[in-house]
Design a protein around this motif. Structure first.
Motif, PDB file in Angstrom:
ATOM      1  N   ILE A  19      39.382  22.498  36.598  1.00  0.00           N
ATOM      2  CA  ILE A  19      38.376  21.511  37.005  1.00  0.00           C
ATOM      3  C   ILE A  19      37.640  22.044  38.224  1.00  0.00           C
ATOM      4  CG2 ILE A  19      37.974  19.159  37.832  1.00  0.00           C
ATOM      5  CD1 ILE A  19      40.592  18.387  36.373  1.00  0.00           C
ATOM      6  N   ALA A  20      36.319  22.005  38.162  1.00  0.00           N
ATOM      7  CA  ALA A  20      35.471  22.358  39.304  1.00  0.00           C
ATOM      8  C   ALA A  20      34.485  21.219  39.487  1.00  0.00           C
ATOM      9  CB  ALA A  20      34.751  23.680  39.065  1.00  0.00           C
ATOM     10  N   SER A  21      34.909  20.189  40.205  1.00  0.00           N
ATOM     11  CA  SER A  21      34.095  18.985  40.364  1.00  0.00           C
ATOM     12  C   SER A  21      33.393  18.998  41.713  1.00  0.00           C
ATOM     13  CB  SER A  21      34.975  17.742  40.233  1.00  0.00           C
ATOM     14  OG  SER A  21      34.186  16.566  40.217  1.00  0.00           O
ATOM     15  N   GLU A  22      32.072  19.037  41.673  1.00  0.00           N
ATOM     16  CA  GLU A  22      31.223  19.120  42.872  1.00  0.00           C
ATOM     17  C   GLU A  22      31.564  20.364  43.691  1.00  0.00           C
ATOM     18  OE1 GLU A  22      28.842  16.939  42.504  1.00  0.00           O
ATOM     19  OE2 GLU A  22      30.069  16.339  40.814  1.00  0.00           O
ATOM     20  N   VAL A  23      31.707  21.472  43.000  1.00  0.00           N
ATOM     21  CA  VAL A  23      32.104  22.737  43.629  1.00  0.00           C
ATOM     22  C   VAL A  23      31.100  23.858  43.387  1.00  0.00           C
ATOM     23  CG1 VAL A  23      33.803  24.600  43.516  1.00  0.00           C
ATOM     24  CG2 VAL A  23      34.571  22.239  43.654  1.00  0.00           C
ATOM     25  N   VAL A  24      30.618  24.001  42.152  1.00  0.00           N
ATOM     26  CA  VAL A  24      29.838  25.190  41.807  1.00  0.00           C
ATOM     27  C   VAL A  24      28.539  25.288  42.589  1.00  0.00           C
ATOM     28  CG1 VAL A  24      30.868  25.313  39.508  1.00  0.00           C
ATOM     29  CG2 VAL A  24      28.688  24.113  39.818  1.00  0.00           C
ATOM     30  N   GLU A  25      28.017  24.145  43.069  1.00  0.00           N
ATOM     31  CA  GLU A  25      26.780  24.179  43.852  1.00  0.00           C
ATOM     32  C   GLU A  25      26.998  24.670  45.281  1.00  0.00           C
ATOM     33  OE1 GLU A  25      28.205  19.824  44.069  1.00  0.00           O
ATOM     34  OE2 GLU A  25      28.206  21.479  42.633  1.00  0.00           O
ATOM     35  N   GLY A  46      41.666  26.760  26.239  1.00  0.00           N
ATOM     36  CA  GLY A  46      41.795  25.880  27.391  1.00  0.00           C
ATOM     37  C   GLY A  46      40.456  25.247  27.744  1.00  0.00           C
ATOM     38  N   SER A  47      40.494  24.175  28.542  1.00  0.00           N
ATOM     39  CA  SER A  47      39.291  23.406  28.869  1.00  0.00           C
ATOM     40  C   SER A  47      38.826  23.649  30.296  1.00  0.00           C
ATOM     41  CB  SER A  47      39.561  21.909  28.681  1.00  0.00           C
ATOM     42  OG  SER A  47      39.622  21.557  27.314  1.00  0.00           O
ATOM     43  N   LEU A  48      37.518  23.707  30.462  1.00  0.00           N
ATOM     44  CA  LEU A  48      36.892  23.802  31.777  1.00  0.00           C
ATOM     45  C   LEU A  48      35.983  22.599  31.958  1.00  0.00           C
ATOM     46  CD1 LEU A  48      36.073  25.264  34.414  1.00  0.00           C
ATOM     47  CD2 LEU A  48      34.397  26.554  33.066  1.00  0.00           C
ATOM     48  N   PHE A  49      36.223  21.828  33.024  1.00  0.00           N
ATOM     49  CA  PHE A  49      35.393  20.666  33.336  1.00  0.00           C
ATOM     50  C   PHE A  49      34.602  20.959  34.615  1.00  0.00           C
ATOM     51  CE2 PHE A  49      38.872  18.871  30.867  1.00  0.00           C
ATOM     52  CZ  PHE A  49      38.228  17.969  30.025  1.00  0.00           C
ATOM     53  N   ILE A  50      33.295  20.744  34.545  1.00  0.00           N
ATOM     54  CA  ILE A  50      32.436  20.952  35.704  1.00  0.00           C
ATOM     55  C   ILE A  50      31.559  19.715  35.907  1.00  0.00           C
ATOM     56  CG2 ILE A  50      30.482  22.280  36.630  1.00  0.00           C
ATOM     57  CD1 ILE A  50      31.548  24.714  35.131  1.00  0.00           C
ATOM     58  N   THR A  51      31.480  19.235  37.139  1.00  0.00           N
ATOM     59  CA  THR A  51      30.449  18.260  37.490  1.00  0.00           C
ATOM     60  C   THR A  51      29.628  18.880  38.606  1.00  0.00           C
ATOM     61  OG1 THR A  51      31.702  17.063  39.211  1.00  0.00           O
ATOM     62  CG2 THR A  51      31.999  16.338  36.921  1.00  0.00           C
ATOM     63  N   THR A  52      28.311  18.743  38.512  1.00  0.00           N
ATOM     64  CA  THR A  52      27.449  19.388  39.503  1.00  0.00           C
ATOM     65  C   THR A  52      26.067  18.736  39.496  1.00  0.00           C
ATOM     66  OG1 THR A  52      26.720  21.546  40.334  1.00  0.00           O
ATOM     67  CG2 THR A  52      26.635  21.223  37.945  1.00  0.00           C
ATOM     68  N   ILE A  53      25.096  19.408  40.133  1.00  0.00           N
ATOM     69  CA  ILE A  53      23.759  18.855  40.302  1.00  0.00           C
ATOM     70  C   ILE A  53      22.725  19.745  39.626  1.00  0.00           C
ATOM     71  CG2 ILE A  53      22.149  17.874  41.974  1.00  0.00           C
ATOM     72  CD1 ILE A  53      24.332  18.038  44.073  1.00  0.00           C
ATOM     73  N   ASN A  54      21.824  19.114  38.899  1.00  0.00           N
ATOM     74  CA  ASN A  54      20.753  19.835  38.225  1.00  0.00           C
ATOM     75  C   ASN A  54      19.731  20.344  39.249  1.00  0.00           C
ATOM     76  OD1 ASN A  54      19.000  20.852  36.320  1.00  0.00           O
ATOM     77  ND2 ASN A  54      18.872  18.963  35.126  1.00  0.00           N
ATOM     78  N   LYS A  55      19.027  21.393  38.874  1.00  0.00           N
ATOM     79  CA  LYS A  55      18.006  21.952  39.771  1.00  0.00           C
ATOM     80  C   LYS A  55      16.629  21.461  39.330  1.00  0.00           C
ATOM     81  CE  LYS A  55      16.654  26.249  42.055  1.00  0.00           C
ATOM     82  NZ  LYS A  55      16.860  27.723  42.137  1.00  0.00           N
ATOM     83  N   THR A  56      16.260  20.278  39.816  1.00  0.00           N
ATOM     84  CA  THR A  56      14.983  19.665  39.473  1.00  0.00           C
ATOM     85  C   THR A  56      14.307  19.139  40.732  1.00  0.00           C
ATOM     86  OG1 THR A  56      15.999  17.494  39.166  1.00  0.00           O
ATOM     87  CG2 THR A  56      15.883  18.926  37.219  1.00  0.00           C
ATOM     88  N   GLN A  57      13.046  18.785  40.601  1.00  0.00           N
ATOM     89  CA  GLN A  57      12.339  18.188  41.732  1.00  0.00           C
ATOM     90  C   GLN A  57      12.993  16.868  42.131  1.00  0.00           C
ATOM     91  OE1 GLN A  57       8.226  17.897  40.512  1.00  0.00           O
ATOM     92  NE2 GLN A  57       7.758  19.978  41.220  1.00  0.00           N
ATOM     93  N   LEU A  58      13.455  16.109  41.130  1.00  0.00           N
ATOM     94  CA  LEU A  58      14.084  14.828  41.408  1.00  0.00           C
ATOM     95  C   LEU A  58      15.391  14.994  42.166  1.00  0.00           C
ATOM     96  CD1 LEU A  58      13.655  11.814  40.978  1.00  0.00           C
ATOM     97  CD2 LEU A  58      14.937  12.000  38.832  1.00  0.00           C
ATOM     98  N   SER A  59      16.163  16.030  41.822  1.00  0.00           N
ATOM     99  CA  SER A  59      17.431  16.253  42.533  1.00  0.00           C
ATOM    100  C   SER A  59      17.174  16.666  43.978  1.00  0.00           C
ATOM    101  CB  SER A  59      18.274  17.317  41.818  1.00  0.00           C
ATOM    102  OG  SER A  59      17.704  18.610  41.950  1.00  0.00           O
ATOM    103  N   TYR A  60      16.075  17.360  44.214  1.00  0.00           N
ATOM    104  CA  TYR A  60      15.734  17.728  45.587  1.00  0.00           C
ATOM    105  C   TYR A  60      15.345  16.483  46.392  1.00  0.00           C
ATOM    106  CZ  TYR A  60      13.411  19.774  49.614  1.00  0.00           C
ATOM    107  OH  TYR A  60      13.050  20.080  50.902  1.00  0.00           O
ATOM    108  N   ILE A  61      14.525  15.636  45.793  1.00  0.00           N
ATOM    109  CA  ILE A  61      14.054  14.437  46.493  1.00  0.00           C
ATOM    110  C   ILE A  61      15.203  13.474  46.782  1.00  0.00           C
ATOM    111  CG2 ILE A  61      12.607  12.372  46.288  1.00  0.00           C
ATOM    112  CD1 ILE A  61      10.662  14.118  44.627  1.00  0.00           C
TER     113      ILE A  61
END
Length: 313
Positions: free
Chosen positions: A162-168, A188-203
């Motif tokens: 699990i890499a939750s809020e890590v890869v960024e 095996g399973s890999l779970f990732i939660t993160t943030i997209n690279k968009t104008q909205l994510s920046y704002i």
């Protein structure tokens, strides 16, 4: 929730690399996934992990959707369920575990959890908090180290990473993915939660969350390190993984609640599985013109969008 597009998978799978040669390269060079600048930022916040109303409040509430997502996905894969301890027998590696916010609930579900974090202060906080619950003493362990250090001694050891809020927050995402492949068991399973690279994510994720509302300290995120689901899927599938699910996540800062959404333009969760060697080999065979034309004709992008994420897990 939606499955990934066939066109993206087709392109990525034709670029699949040999896992054996990849592993040799990693261990013969000084690759690292840890960003020393990021460590300095989170060092200052180590004492606040278990303050549910502090800078990590959004991560506390994120457990309401990410824990069931991980649990239910794993239960759908395996028919071997244990009443009361649904994840019993499952070995999980929680990368960038911080103070143990995600490791603890997974341990209470019966999983054998190893939480790792390069910051020793984070591990001290995690160990201290774990000691309050006797149930976690045997099921959850913590180590102050990086993923590459674990990989040297734990080849094909874990059922889940699990890499939750890590890869960024990482300095080299592809190297991280290669190490994940190394320590995961086949399928095996890999779970990732993160943030997209968009104008909205920046704002919303940086301007609003950090500079206007002060939900997290300014400088917590670097927009240049954000990654789109399509890019992440391609990285995973060119390094031995098959992406199964992409899910948008939305955060309401007024209510402090997370929910699932069709929209991935800000936050998203991804589940991928490690391919077997023979599956990788077959996927690397050059496609015929007929197949190529078919995939091109069928190509249709699946894009979705989400809320706002705070901090690092």
């Amino acid at each position: 929730m939606h499955l990934t597009s066939n066109s993206a998978r087709f392109i990525c799978l034709t670029e699949m690399k040999s896992s054996t040669s990849t592993t040799k390269r990693l261990f013969n060079t000084s690759h690292t996934t840890v960003d020393s600048k990021e460590m300095k930022k989170f060092q200052l916040l180590a004492h606040t992990w278990w303050d549910e109303h502090g800078v990590y409040s959004a991560l506390h509430s994120l457990n309401d959707i990410r824990v069931p997502f991980i649990r239910d996905t794993l239960l759908n894969i395996s028919s071997d369920h244990h009443l009361g301890s649904p994840l019993s027998g499952v070995k999980i590696l929680d990368v960038g575990c911080g103070g143990g916010l995600l490791s603890e609930p997974l341990g209470r579900l019966g999983a054998s959890v190893t939480g790792i974090d390069p910051l020793e202060d984070n591990i001290k906080i995690a160990e201290q908090h774990k000691s309050f619950d006797p149930v976690l003493v045997k099921g959850v362990q913590y180590k102050s180290c990086s993923l590459e250090e674990i990989a040297e001694e734990a080849t094909e050891t874990f059922d889940v990473i699990i890499a939750s809020e890590v890869v960024e927050h990482m300095v080299d995402l592809e190297t991280f993915i290669k190490y994940c492949y190394q320590v995961l068991k086949p399928e095996g399973s890999l779970f990732i939660t993160t943030i997209n690279k968009t104008q909205l994510s920046y704002i919303l994720g940086i301007v609003v969350a950090e500079r206007i509302m002060g939900i997290v300290p300014e400088g917590t995120h670097d927009w240049e390190k954000f990654i789109s689901p399509e890019e992440l899927e391609c990285l995973l599938e060119s390094n031995g993984f098959l992406v199964k699910t992409v899910n948008g996540m939305s955060y309401n800062p007024l209510w402090g609640l997370w929910s699932w959404t069709e929209n991935t333009s800000i936050n998203y969760a991804m589940h991928a599985m490690k391919c077997r060697v023979q599956e990788q080999s077959s996927s690397k065979e050059p496609p015929s013109e007929t197949h190529e034309e078919q995939h091109t004709a069928e190509a249709s992008g699946n894009t979705t969008v989400g809320g706002m994420i705070i901090g690092k897990q």
